[in-house]
Write an enzyme that holds these catalytic residues in place. Sequence first.
Site: not given
Ligand SMILES: NC(=O)c1ccc[n+]([C@@H]2O[C@H](COP(=O)([O-])OP(=O)(O)OC[C@H]3O[C@@H](n4cnc5c(N)ncnc54)[C@H](O)[C@@H]3O)[C@@H](O)[C@H]2O)c1
Length: 325
Positions: A60, A155
């Site tokens: 990204i 974070y």
């Molecule tokens: N899982 C939770 O409980 C939770 C809670 C609060 C917020 N979130 C937010 O939800 C979103 C998704 O979280 P998730 O749990 O699916 O996490 P995840 O790690 O499974 O998914 C994140 C994805 O982003 C990709 N990624 C990381 N850096 C990147 C970059 N520089 N360029 C392109 N792709 C990149 C990773 O490869 C991964 O596939 C995030 O923004 C996270 O902050 C998740």
Amino acid sequence: MSELNEKRILVTGGAGFIGSHLTEELLRQGHSVIVLDNLSSGILNNLPKHKRLTFVEGDIRDFDLVDKLVKRSDMVFHLAEYIPTTMSYGSGHVVKYSIDAPLQDFDVSARGTLIVLNSAKKYGRKFIFTSTAAVYGGANFPLKEDFQPIPASPYGASKLCAEEYVRLYYRIYGLPTSIARLFNVYGPKQSKYVMYDVLLKLKQNQFYLEMLGTGDEIRDFVYVDDVVKALILIAQDEFATGEVYNVGSGKPIRINEMIHIMLELLGIRPEVKFAGSSWKGDVKNLIADISKISMIGYRPECSLSKGLVKLINWFKSTNRVQEGL
Ligand SMILES: NC(=O)c1ccc[n+]([C@@H]2O[C@H](COP(=O)([O-])OP(=O)(O)OC[C@H]3O[C@@H](n4cnc5c(N)ncnc54)[C@H](O)[C@@H]3O)[C@@H](O)[C@H]2O)c1
């Protein structure tokens, strides 16, 4: 589930846990989806093979690539975030990672978001951002969207910084943006955080379970399908433009009670010990007030025990653990 009118949708982080569930639902609804993911923690196997799905491996923070993909899309769900997996980072908590590597965390979370947001502005694309309950910093009472956020970790701070830009782009440039503050999301394909940690530890030793914290911490666990539903609702509701929404189940639970339910479902009785403390920045309570998102029709449907059954069945069926993912 609510449906969107848009036809070509960019999902950043779409090979990750939540992004892949969102992508599947968007495909089911008939949209074309472009997933941009650098596979730093996501995996390609999370995604279905589908003629309306285009996967682009990339970052990204790559201006030109992002610009090209945003131009080709009608709207953007921005989920990409670097969250290490369990195997590579203790029990995989993004809070711990961000404390150890605040610059790297900021670079993806805040600067990366700004890059995607800026292309969205250039082409006038709707932009839905997944933020986190970590922006609040925790409290003993249900958190409302208008409370002053006081993040307790880099974070939380970097996500709050990204949020501010998302809000600014709405106020200054009139870009249609919305923010979803997700609480503790769980479900199949999630290979980090507390529930996965429990399953992983029990797989290694089903007689003894040691966890961080005291067990008294309160969290709002929300099943991933409900989160996907919330994200789509936010994207399709015109009243949601310029707004921020908590996304949780509205049913807070103590960690030790949640673990108790998991053990009942697994049919085992290991000795459970809590270390008594957790990482710095890991707040005691995160309790969601979901009354605001209820106003646009959000009703979480999956109970904790039903969701846990799905998570456990997935865990038992996946070979991801053996593969070190
Ligand atoms: N899982 C939770 O409980 C939770 C809670 C609060 C917020 N979130 C937010 O939800 C979103 C998704 O979280 P998730 O749990 O699916 O996490 P995840 O790690 O499974 O998914 C994140 C994805 O982003 C990709 N990624 C990381 N850096 C990147 C970059 N520089 N360029 C392109 N792709 C990149 C990773 O490869 C991964 O596939 C995030 O923004 C996270 O902050 C998740």
